[in-house]
Design an enzyme around this catalytic site. Structure first.
Site, PDB file in Angstrom:
ATOM      1  N   SER A  45       0.840  -1.200   0.000  1.00 27.70           N
ATOM      2  CA  SER A  45       0.000   0.000   0.000  1.00 27.70           C
ATOM      3  C   SER A  45       0.873   1.247   0.000  1.00 27.70           C
ATOM      4  CB  SER A  45      -0.876   0.022   1.259  1.00 27.70           C
ATOM      5  OG  SER A  45      -1.579   1.249   1.361  1.00 27.70           O
ATOM      6  N   TYR A  97      -2.096  -0.151  10.994  1.00 27.53           N
ATOM      7  CA  TYR A  97      -2.277  -0.520   9.579  1.00 27.53           C
ATOM      8  C   TYR A  97      -1.020  -0.148   8.799  1.00 27.53           C
ATOM      9  CZ  TYR A  97      -3.952  -0.911   4.817  1.00 27.53           C
ATOM     10  OH  TYR A  97      -4.069  -1.263   3.488  1.00 27.53           O
TER      11      TYR A  97
HETATM   12  P1  NDP Z   1     -11.934  -5.544   0.393  1.00 21.54           P
HETATM   13  O1  NDP Z   1     -12.436  -5.384   1.784  1.00 21.54           O
HETATM   14  O2  NDP Z   1     -12.836  -5.182  -0.717  1.00 21.54           O
HETATM   15  O3  NDP Z   1     -11.408  -7.042   0.183  1.00 21.54           O
HETATM   16  C1  NDP Z   1     -10.594  -7.668   1.132  1.00 21.54           C
HETATM   17  C2  NDP Z   1     -10.469  -9.137   0.819  1.00 21.54           C
HETATM   18  O4  NDP Z   1      -9.591  -9.735   1.791  1.00 21.54           O
HETATM   19  C3  NDP Z   1     -11.802  -9.859   0.899  1.00 21.54           C
HETATM   20  O5  NDP Z   1     -11.911 -10.738  -0.184  1.00 21.54           O
HETATM   21  C4  NDP Z   1     -11.704 -10.635   2.192  1.00 21.54           C
HETATM   22  O6  NDP Z   1     -12.418 -11.859   2.078  1.00 21.54           O
HETATM   23  C5  NDP Z   1     -10.206 -10.918   2.263  1.00 21.54           C
HETATM   24  N1  NDP Z   1      -9.784 -11.254   3.614  1.00 21.54           N
HETATM   25  C6  NDP Z   1      -9.762 -10.440   4.699  1.00 21.54           C
HETATM   26  N2  NDP Z   1      -9.367 -11.132   5.779  1.00 21.54           N
HETATM   27  C7  NDP Z   1      -9.133 -12.406   5.356  1.00 21.54           C
HETATM   28  C8  NDP Z   1      -8.703 -13.584   6.011  1.00 21.54           C
HETATM   29  N3  NDP Z   1      -8.446 -13.611   7.327  1.00 21.54           N
HETATM   30  N4  NDP Z   1      -8.561 -14.713   5.289  1.00 21.54           N
HETATM   31  C9  NDP Z   1      -8.834 -14.703   3.960  1.00 21.54           C
HETATM   32  N5  NDP Z   1      -9.231 -13.618   3.284  1.00 21.54           N
HETATM   33  C10 NDP Z   1      -9.391 -12.486   3.985  1.00 21.54           C
HETATM   34  O7  NDP Z   1     -10.599  -4.665   0.343  1.00 21.54           O
HETATM   35  P2  NDP Z   1      -9.523  -4.417  -0.838  1.00 21.54           P
HETATM   36  O8  NDP Z   1      -9.848  -5.221  -2.023  1.00 21.54           O
HETATM   37  O9  NDP Z   1      -9.375  -2.971  -0.992  1.00 21.54           O
HETATM   38  O10 NDP Z   1      -8.206  -4.962  -0.113  1.00 21.54           O
HETATM   39  C11 NDP Z   1      -7.363  -5.939  -0.681  1.00 21.54           C
HETATM   40  C12 NDP Z   1      -5.940  -5.627  -0.299  1.00 21.54           C
HETATM   41  O11 NDP Z   1      -5.561  -4.368  -0.824  1.00 21.54           O
HETATM   42  C13 NDP Z   1      -5.681  -5.532   1.206  1.00 21.54           C
HETATM   43  O12 NDP Z   1      -4.450  -6.167   1.487  1.00 21.54           O
HETATM   44  C14 NDP Z   1      -5.589  -4.033   1.465  1.00 21.54           C
HETATM   45  O13 NDP Z   1      -4.794  -3.730   2.586  1.00 21.54           O
HETATM   46  C15 NDP Z   1      -4.929  -3.600   0.168  1.00 21.54           C
HETATM   47  N6  NDP Z   1      -5.052  -2.195  -0.174  1.00 21.54           N
HETATM   48  C16 NDP Z   1      -6.299  -1.620  -0.305  1.00 21.54           C
HETATM   49  C17 NDP Z   1      -6.379  -0.277  -0.643  1.00 21.54           C
HETATM   50  C18 NDP Z   1      -7.682   0.429  -0.718  1.00 21.54           C
HETATM   51  O14 NDP Z   1      -7.700   1.684  -0.677  1.00 21.54           O
HETATM   52  N7  NDP Z   1      -8.807  -0.261  -0.878  1.00 21.54           N
HETATM   53  C19 NDP Z   1      -5.181   0.519  -0.935  1.00 21.54           C
HETATM   54  C20 NDP Z   1      -3.937  -0.196  -0.750  1.00 21.54           C
HETATM   55  C21 NDP Z   1      -3.895  -1.500  -0.417  1.00 21.54           C
HETATM   56  P3  NDP Z   1     -13.324 -12.517   3.227  1.00 21.54           P
HETATM   57  O15 NDP Z   1     -13.815 -11.406   4.106  1.00 21.54           O
HETATM   58  O16 NDP Z   1     -14.400 -13.213   2.460  1.00 21.54           O
HETATM   59  O17 NDP Z   1     -12.401 -13.471   3.906  1.00 21.54           O
HETATM   60  C1  8X3 Z   2      -5.181   1.510   1.918  1.00 18.66           C
HETATM   61  C2  8X3 Z   2      -5.003   2.924   1.487  1.00 18.66           C
HETATM   62  O1  8X3 Z   2      -4.602   5.297   2.273  1.00 18.66           O
HETATM   63  O2  8X3 Z   2      -6.438   4.086   3.299  1.00 18.66           O
HETATM   64  O3  8X3 Z   2      -3.971   0.862   2.044  1.00 18.66           O
HETATM   65  O4  8X3 Z   2      -4.173   3.544   3.847  1.00 18.66           O
HETATM   66  S1  8X3 Z   2      -5.058   3.996   2.797  1.00 18.66           S
END
Ligand code: NDP
Ligand code: 8X3
Length: 260
Positions: A145, A158
């Site tokens: 991220s 985080y």
């Molecule tokens: P979402 O909440 O849309 O998706 C998160 C996914 O992670 C879900 O499919 C969830 O599935 C899965 N997940 C969470 N905990 C577990 C677990 N214990 N075991 C298995 N699967 C798990 O968020 P994003 O798509 O945005 O996030 C995906 C990644 O991107 C993360 O690592 C996040 O930190 C990163 N990220 C996101 C950003 C943003 O602004 N959205 C920016 C930068 C990075 P389920 O709950 O069904 O298990």
């Molecule tokens: C998720 C993006 O800016 O909310 O990693 O931390 S931010």
């Protein structure tokens, strides 16, 4: 662009929503074979049914909590037994939980983030990397991220987990030299997914405010970038890709409509 993904076996963790689901869709469109993992099995089953119908690619789904080391070990054993070792592993499962000043931080939120974002990524990678090494090839993409580069107020734990993902990506890259396995990290800025709803414990209004006044990234934008990374020729390793909305230059500099 040459398609080097067709027929490759790709494991996506956290495929039930957001970036993981978009990756599943993008790779299915490129003819990859998918292994989809999440806790919400009904969601990945629905995705499997739709993508197998629309794209006619082999897809297998596994209910898995990446925090459960024993279950992850059994899962890796099952993949090995069924000769389903992935060519590409997308370590995407992750979350933010809470947005509080450090001194008011909630232990459960902290455990959830550390156990998922850091230990979950370790559990999956440590279980699967030996299989990939035995296969003599592979590519791992860790989802980091922008928060792994800059700490912002109340981001504390985080941020720390994403700094850790960055360090681990570098460490894995170095230690896997000579194995045929490439390691990449993608570091997105704000992406409009369920991320903020999860961070604010289901408060949809608070989540919506995060993306107000500018165009954030969409999950599909990140999936396209992941596709670029894994589709690169075998002699190329994209070690890190930092990708933000055009309106977001760093965590502090977001150009929002109506703001001076
Ligand atoms: P979402 O909440 O849309 O998706 C998160 C996914 O992670 C879900 O499919 C969830 O599935 C899965 N997940 C969470 N905990 C577990 C677990 N214990 N075991 C298995 N699967 C798990 O968020 P994003 O798509 O945005 O996030 C995906 C990644 O991107 C993360 O690592 C996040 O930190 C990163 N990220 C996101 C950003 C943003 O602004 N959205 C920016 C930068 C990075 P389920 O709950 O069904 O298990
Ligand atoms: C998720 C993006 O800016 O909310 O990693 O931390 S931010």
């Amino acid at each position: 662009m040459e398609n080097r993904i067709q027929g490759k076996r790709i494991l996506v963790t956290g495929a039930s929503a957001g970036i993981g689901r978009a990756c599943a869709e993008r790779f299915a469109a490129a003819g990859a074979h998918l292994l989809l993992v999440a806790r919400r099995f009904d969601r990945i089953e629905d995705l499997r049914a739709r993508l197998s119908r629309e794209k006619s690619v082999p897809i297998a789904c596994f209910p898995l909590d990446v925090r459960d080391r024993e279950a992850v070990g059994a899962f890796a054993g099952e993949l090995a037994g069924r000769q389903l070792t992935p060519d590409i592993l997308i370590n995407n499962a992750g979350l933010a939980s809470g947005l509080d000043p450090f001194q008011e931080g909630d232990w459960d939120d902290w455990d959830r983030m550390i156990d998922t974002n850091v230990k979950g990524l370790l559990n999956v990678s440590r279980a699967l990397v030996p299989l990939m090494i035995a296969a003599g090839r592979g590519h791992i993409v860790n989802v980091g991220s922008l928060a792994g580069y800059q700490v912002y107020p109340k981001g504390n734990v985080y941020n720390a987990t994403k700094f850790a993902v960055r360090a681990l990506s570098e460490g894995m890259n170095i230690d896997l030299a000579g194995t045929g396995i490439r390691v990449s990290m993608i570091s997105p800025g704000a992406v409009n997914t369920e991320f903020s709803e999860v961070r604010f414990h289901g408060d949809r209004e608070a989540a919506a405010r995060v993306y107000e006044g500018y165009t954030p990234l969409y999950a599909e934008d990140v999936a396209e970038a992941v596709f670029f990374i894994v589709n690169a020729p075998p002699h190329v390793n994209v070690q890190n890709m930092l990708i933000t909305p055009a309106a977001q230059r760093n965590v502090y500099c977001v150009e929002r409509a109506g703001q001076a």
